[in-house]
Write a protein that holds these residues in place. Structure first.
Motif, mmCIF file in Angstrom:
data_model
loop_
_atom_site.group_PDB
_atom_site.id
_atom_site.type_symbol
_atom_site.label_atom_id
_atom_site.label_comp_id
_atom_site.label_asym_id
_atom_site.label_seq_id
_atom_site.Cartn_x
_atom_site.Cartn_y
_atom_site.Cartn_z
ATOM 1 N N VAL A 1 -5.092 4.770 -17.122
ATOM 2 C CA VAL A 1 -4.034 3.217 -17.209
ATOM 3 C C VAL A 1 -4.844 3.053 -18.480
ATOM 4 N N GLY A 2 -6.147 2.150 -18.349
ATOM 5 C CA GLY A 2 -6.138 1.834 -19.552
ATOM 6 C C GLY A 2 -6.528 0.487 -19.876
ATOM 7 N N VAL A 3 -6.341 -0.068 -18.691
ATOM 8 C CA VAL A 3 -6.438 -1.691 -18.506
ATOM 9 C C VAL A 3 -6.613 -1.730 -17.340
ATOM 10 N N GLU A 4 -7.146 -2.981 -16.364
ATOM 11 C CA GLU A 4 -7.946 -2.885 -14.678
ATOM 12 C C GLU A 4 -6.400 -2.834 -13.719
ATOM 13 N N SER A 5 -7.103 -3.005 -12.284
ATOM 14 C CA SER A 5 -5.711 -2.896 -12.402
ATOM 15 C C SER A 5 -5.345 -4.762 -11.857
ATOM 16 N N THR A 6 -4.228 -4.520 -11.679
ATOM 17 C CA THR A 6 -4.198 -6.028 -11.207
ATOM 18 C C THR A 6 -3.955 -6.775 -9.874
ATOM 19 N N ILE A 7 -4.602 -7.218 -9.644
ATOM 20 C CA ILE A 7 -5.415 -7.253 -8.504
ATOM 21 C C ILE A 7 -3.906 -9.217 -7.559
ATOM 22 N N ILE A 8 -4.351 -9.016 -6.483
ATOM 23 C CA ILE A 8 -3.592 -10.064 -5.596
ATOM 24 C C ILE A 8 -4.422 -10.665 -4.698
ATOM 25 N N GLY A 9 -3.560 -11.719 -4.420
ATOM 26 C CA GLY A 9 -4.462 -12.092 -3.235
ATOM 27 C C GLY A 9 -3.450 -12.586 -2.027
ATOM 28 N N TRP A 10 -4.010 -12.741 -0.754
ATOM 29 C CA TRP A 10 -2.632 -13.535 0.586
ATOM 30 C C TRP A 10 -3.355 -14.161 0.289
ATOM 31 N N GLU A 11 -2.262 -15.571 0.620
ATOM 32 C CA GLU A 11 -2.764 -17.114 0.968
ATOM 33 C C GLU A 11 -1.927 -17.607 1.923
ATOM 34 N N ILE B 1 -0.392 -2.564 -12.618
ATOM 35 C CA ILE B 1 0.652 -2.859 -11.480
ATOM 36 C C ILE B 1 1.469 -3.855 -12.111
ATOM 37 N N THR B 2 2.636 -3.865 -12.494
ATOM 38 C CA THR B 2 3.241 -4.778 -13.241
ATOM 39 C C THR B 2 4.143 -5.689 -12.336
ATOM 40 N N THR B 3 3.947 -7.279 -12.985
ATOM 41 C CA THR B 3 4.277 -8.258 -11.603
ATOM 42 C C THR B 3 6.062 -8.112 -11.277
ATOM 43 N N GLU B 4 6.754 -7.294 -11.672
ATOM 44 C CA GLU B 4 8.041 -7.117 -11.508
ATOM 45 C C GLU B 4 8.120 -6.002 -10.226
ATOM 46 N N GLN B 5 7.146 -5.156 -11.031
ATOM 47 C CA GLN B 5 6.954 -3.835 -9.179
ATOM 48 C C GLN B 5 6.857 -4.558 -7.765
ATOM 49 N N LEU C 1 3.902 -3.795 -18.459
ATOM 50 C CA LEU C 1 2.190 -3.988 -18.851
ATOM 51 C C LEU C 1 1.970 -4.587 -20.014
ATOM 52 N N GLY C 2 2.249 -5.460 -20.688
ATOM 53 C CA GLY C 2 2.505 -5.931 -21.413
ATOM 54 C C GLY C 2 2.214 -7.418 -22.212
ATOM 55 N N ARG C 3 2.716 -8.276 -19.956
ATOM 56 C CA ARG C 3 1.302 -9.306 -19.512
ATOM 57 C C ARG C 3 -0.107 -8.404 -20.029
ATOM 58 N N ALA C 4 0.014 -7.895 -19.102
ATOM 59 C CA ALA C 4 -1.422 -7.152 -18.557
ATOM 60 C C ALA C 4 -2.274 -7.125 -19.968
ATOM 61 N N ILE C 5 -1.447 -6.307 -20.620
ATOM 62 C CA ILE C 5 -2.121 -6.223 -21.812
ATOM 63 C C ILE C 5 -1.941 -7.776 -23.262
ATOM 64 N N ASN C 6 -1.731 -8.797 -23.003
ATOM 65 C CA ASN C 6 -1.551 -10.323 -23.334
ATOM 66 C C ASN C 6 -2.582 -10.621 -22.729
ATOM 67 N N ASP C 7 -2.406 -10.364 -21.846
ATOM 68 C CA ASP C 7 -4.002 -11.086 -20.722
ATOM 69 C C ASP C 7 -5.256 -10.659 -20.970
ATOM 70 N N ARG C 8 -5.632 -9.558 -21.697
ATOM 71 C CA ARG C 8 -6.799 -8.892 -22.319
ATOM 72 C C ARG C 8 -7.357 -9.772 -23.623
ATOM 73 N N MET D 1 1.214 -1.096 0.064
ATOM 74 C CA MET D 1 0.127 -0.272 0.105
ATOM 75 C C MET D 1 1.051 1.466 0.218
ATOM 76 N N ASP D 2 2.002 1.038 1.197
ATOM 77 C CA ASP D 2 2.998 2.370 0.726
ATOM 78 C C ASP D 2 3.880 3.013 -0.738
ATOM 79 N N ALA D 3 4.009 1.350 -1.194
ATOM 80 C CA ALA D 3 4.500 1.916 -2.771
ATOM 81 C C ALA D 3 3.126 2.444 -3.777
ATOM 82 N N PHE D 4 2.180 1.474 -3.744
ATOM 83 C CA PHE D 4 1.478 1.717 -5.057
ATOM 84 C C PHE D 4 -0.205 2.787 -4.790
ATOM 85 N N TRP D 5 -0.303 2.912 -3.477
ATOM 86 C CA TRP D 5 -2.256 2.980 -3.254
ATOM 87 C C TRP D 5 -1.482 4.877 -3.592
#
Ligand code: AMP
Ligand code: MG
Length: 317
Positions: free
Chosen positions: A169-179, A194-198, A303-310, A81-85
């Protein structure tokens, strides 16, 4: 016709009255309602014709509101949250019982984020409840990135569309879940703004979504974000040969192909610019006189990952 305007207090009044209102965010336009009002949330599902097994993201005004919807927040969530919100990162965390089951499709977790669009922040700040909001489009179709996109499809069904300009941004948010099992880890449910790398720089490698809690959710469903026209993703010259003789619309990253229509998403090769243009261009070609739409596969990084996913889901049958 729907009213499109920039009146934040009008949007707030409608939301307080239990209506669903279309709102701008930095990712895509959302269809928002009071997350604690089950009847209001039901309007979202009805307007979108969205199946109720598909949970919504809850949008909050500030970090201190997180405890109203989520609990057992791990320390690594604070780092994220510090980094991306505010921004396009959604965290799936154990939910508080006050969050209606309709919002979470009966799951014991809730998806939550703090959006970055200034109008949306002002709107949220003027309300004493968070907003549940999926994208403001009919279920399964291309997500809207302008107020006009929303009006074109849901104009008759929503009382007000708050116009915040084209989405940055133009594509939806990245969703990650805490397991939490086995010491706990973050799992990628949907690539996005937000990219996986970030994320991995801060919290280590993300797990895969194969055992995600919502295998049927649209972010993860096979056919989604889809145009009505036949749509193929892959090697553009080969696909153009295959559909020779038909009016072809091409979506490419940087190359201007010699087709009936060719839309270059970023001449300078900027993935952020390509993501911002993607859904508008897909809509434009879907509404054009092209018979077939072809898109090239983007670099599988950032962001290419999000584009390819869509693109993959938009072309899935
Ligand atoms: P959207 O349609 O962009 O609003 O995204 C909502 C998506 O968030 C859903 O389709 C799910 O993929 C994901 N989501 C929401 N809530 C949860 C949850 N509790 N667990 C896992 N994924 C969720
Ligand atoms: Mg959606």
């Amino acid at each position: 016709m729907a009213h499109i305007g920039t009146d934040i207090s009008k949007a707030a009044d409608l939301l307080r009255a239990g209506e669903a209102v279309a709102v701008p965010t930095e990712t895509v336009y959302g269809l928002a309602a009071n997350a604690f009002d089950e009847a209001a949330v039901l309007r979202i599902f009805t307007i979108k014709e969205r199946p109720t097994f598909d949970p919504l993201i809850v949008h909050i005004a500030q970090r201190s509101d997180l405890h109203k919807v989520a609990q057992q927040v791990p320390a690594s969530a604070e780092v994220l949250m510090d980094a991306f919100w505010p921004g396009p990162l959604t965290l799936v965390l154990p939910k508080r019982p006050e969050v209606p089951d309709l919002v979470t499709s009966g799951l014991d977790s809730v998806a939550v984020r703090m959006p970055a669009h200034p109008m949306m922040i002002e709107l949220l700040g003027s309300l004493d409840f968070p907003l549940a909001a999926p994208s403001a489009n009919p279920f399964g179709y291309i997500s809207p990135t302008t107020a006009q996109h929303v009006a074109d499809q849901l104009g008759e069904k929503v009382p007000y569309i708050l116009d915040g300009g084209p989405c940055a941004v133009g594509v939806e948010s990245t969703i990650i879940g805490w397991e939490p099992e086995g010491g706990g880890r973050w799992v990628l449910y949907r690539p996005g703004g937000i990219t996986t790398e970030q994320i991995e720089v801060l919290v280590g490698p993300l797990g895969n979504s194969d055992k995600g809690p919502v295998p049927m959710a649209p972010g993860m469903m096979d056919s989604h974000y889809a145009p009505r026209k036949p749509f193929y993703v892959g090697d553009v010259p080969a696909l153009m040969k295959r559909f020779a003789g038909r009016s072809i619309g091409v979506i490419s990253f940087t190359t201007d192909h010699d087709a009936h229509r060719c839309e270059v998403l970023s001449e300078s090769g900027d993935l952020a610019q390509a993501a911002r243009n993607l859904f508008a261009v897909l809509r434009e070609l879907d509404d054009s006189d092209c018979a077939v739409i072809i898109a090239e596969k983007f670099p599988e990084e950032g962001l290419g990952r999000a584009i390819n996913d869509r693109l993959r889901r938009a072309s899935a049958k």
